[in-house]
Scaffold this motif. Structure first.
Motif, PDB file in Angstrom:
ATOM      1  N   ALA A  48       0.825  -1.213   0.000  1.00 14.28           N
ATOM      2  CA  ALA A  48       0.000   0.000   0.000  1.00 14.28           C
ATOM      3  C   ALA A  48       0.852   1.254   0.000  1.00 14.28           C
ATOM      4  N   ASP A  82      -3.801  -0.069  -6.895  1.00 15.85           N
ATOM      5  CA  ASP A  82      -4.504   1.119  -7.364  1.00 15.85           C
ATOM      6  C   ASP A  82      -5.562   0.760  -8.400  1.00 15.85           C
ATOM      7  N   TYR A 126      -7.587  -2.497   4.816  1.00 19.48           N
ATOM      8  CA  TYR A 126      -7.312  -2.223   3.406  1.00 19.48           C
ATOM      9  C   TYR A 126      -8.538  -2.524   2.540  1.00 19.48           C
ATOM     10  N   LYS A 157      -0.107  10.410  -6.350  1.00 18.67           N
ATOM     11  CA  LYS A 157      -0.578   9.273  -5.557  1.00 18.67           C
ATOM     12  C   LYS A 157      -0.508   9.592  -4.066  1.00 18.67           C
ATOM     13  N   ASN A 165      -3.714   9.666  -1.540  1.00 19.00           N
ATOM     14  CA  ASN A 165      -3.772   8.885  -0.302  1.00 19.00           C
ATOM     15  C   ASN A 165      -4.041   9.766   0.906  1.00 19.00           C
ATOM     16  N   THR A 166      -3.424  10.941   0.927  1.00 19.67           N
ATOM     17  CA  THR A 166      -3.636  11.856   2.050  1.00 19.67           C
ATOM     18  C   THR A 166      -5.075  12.350   2.085  1.00 19.67           C
ATOM     19  N   THR A 226      -5.364   7.318   4.600  1.00 22.33           N
ATOM     20  CA  THR A 226      -4.679   6.031   4.539  1.00 22.33           C
ATOM     21  C   THR A 226      -5.009   5.199   5.768  1.00 22.33           C
TER      22      THR A 226
END
Length: 260
Positions: free
Chosen positions: A97, A123, A150, A213, A217-218, A222
């Motif tokens: 990840a 992704d 996840y 990316k 994610n931020t 996450t």
């Protein structure tokens, strides 16, 4: 470290293929395989020449989930040792990840349990029509714990509720609707479909892709260490249950579990 159960290949374009290479065991995630998978992912993350990573597998099965022989060994462990063993898959998934490069999943066969965790950290995932998938842990008296953070991040809670607890087997078309797969294609079209996902990145600025990316994610949020720890503790508690012991024993003795 030398790799026996994971293979890594790089082409001249900067595309790396990270391959599960335990086909004779349906790529079931043993302790060694998870350790190698984590090490390979962390090494790829540090390789500035790698622009895209493809997660693939040898043989007819993508990943059968956790290796049940390894899981059965955990009954003889104390709680803390069991938690350390349980953390192996969590750290392997975390390493995948955390890849700064785009991770494209190539799913050529069935995936169950931990195999769906591998799908969830990609992704984009392309799978073949005709494959079967399922969160099969509850059939064994266990829970899909370590993969849970996840999977929920990928599917969302509403979609996960359809399949997360029931161990129901579903097909590639439903996996698309559940947002586990982006597309389902005929087996002979799989490589072309994966290449179609890879190719656009090769015309993009590599650092811009990585930063995009990271930003995504931020913004999306996450998986946190607290969520991982909570999941590991939940699975450790479940291992202590009579259901888990009965379920694993029934599987190895090829009989129905008491609740069936």
């Amino acid at each position: 470290m030398s790799m026996e159960l994971i293979e890594v290949a790089r082409d001249a374009r900067g595309v790396a293929t990270l391959r599960l290479a335990r086909a004779e065991k349906h790529n079931a995630l043993s302790a060694q395989m998870m350790t190698e998978l984590e090490a390979a992912a962390r090494a790829l993350a540090e390789d500035d020449d790698v622009r895209v990573v493809v997660l693939a597998a040898d043989g007819p099965t993508f990943c059968a989930g956790g290796d049940l022989a390894w899981m059965r060994e955990q009954f003889g462990m104390d709680a803390e040792t069991r938690k350390r063993e349980s953390r192996r898959i969590a750290t392997a998934l975390d390493a995948l990840a955390a890849l700064p490069q785009p991770l494209i999943g190539r799913v050529q066969g069935n995936a169950f349990g931990g195999g769906l965790g591998l799908i969830a950290v990609c992704d984009v995932v392309i799978g073949v029509t005709g494959l079967k998938l399922g969160f099969t842990e509850t059939r064994l008296g266990l829970i899909p714990a370590n993969i849970g953070p996840y999977v929920i991040a990928r599917m969302g809670a509403a979609r996960a509720r359809r399949v997360f607890m029931s161990a129901r087997i579903f097909d590639a078309e439903e996996a698309v609707r559940l947002d586990l797969l982006a597309r389902a294609v005929a087996p002979e079209e799989l490589d072309d479909a994966v290449e179609a996902e890879v190719r656009p990145y090769l015309s993009c600025a590599p650092l811009a892709v990585r930063e995009a990316k990271a930003l995504l994610n931020t913004l999306a949020g996450t998986v946190t260490p607290a969520q991982v720890d909570l999941s590991i503790d939940a699975l450790a508690d479940r291992w202590e249950s009579d259901e888990a012991r009965d379920g694993i024993a029934a599987f190895f003795e090829k009989r129905k579990a008491p609740w069936v």
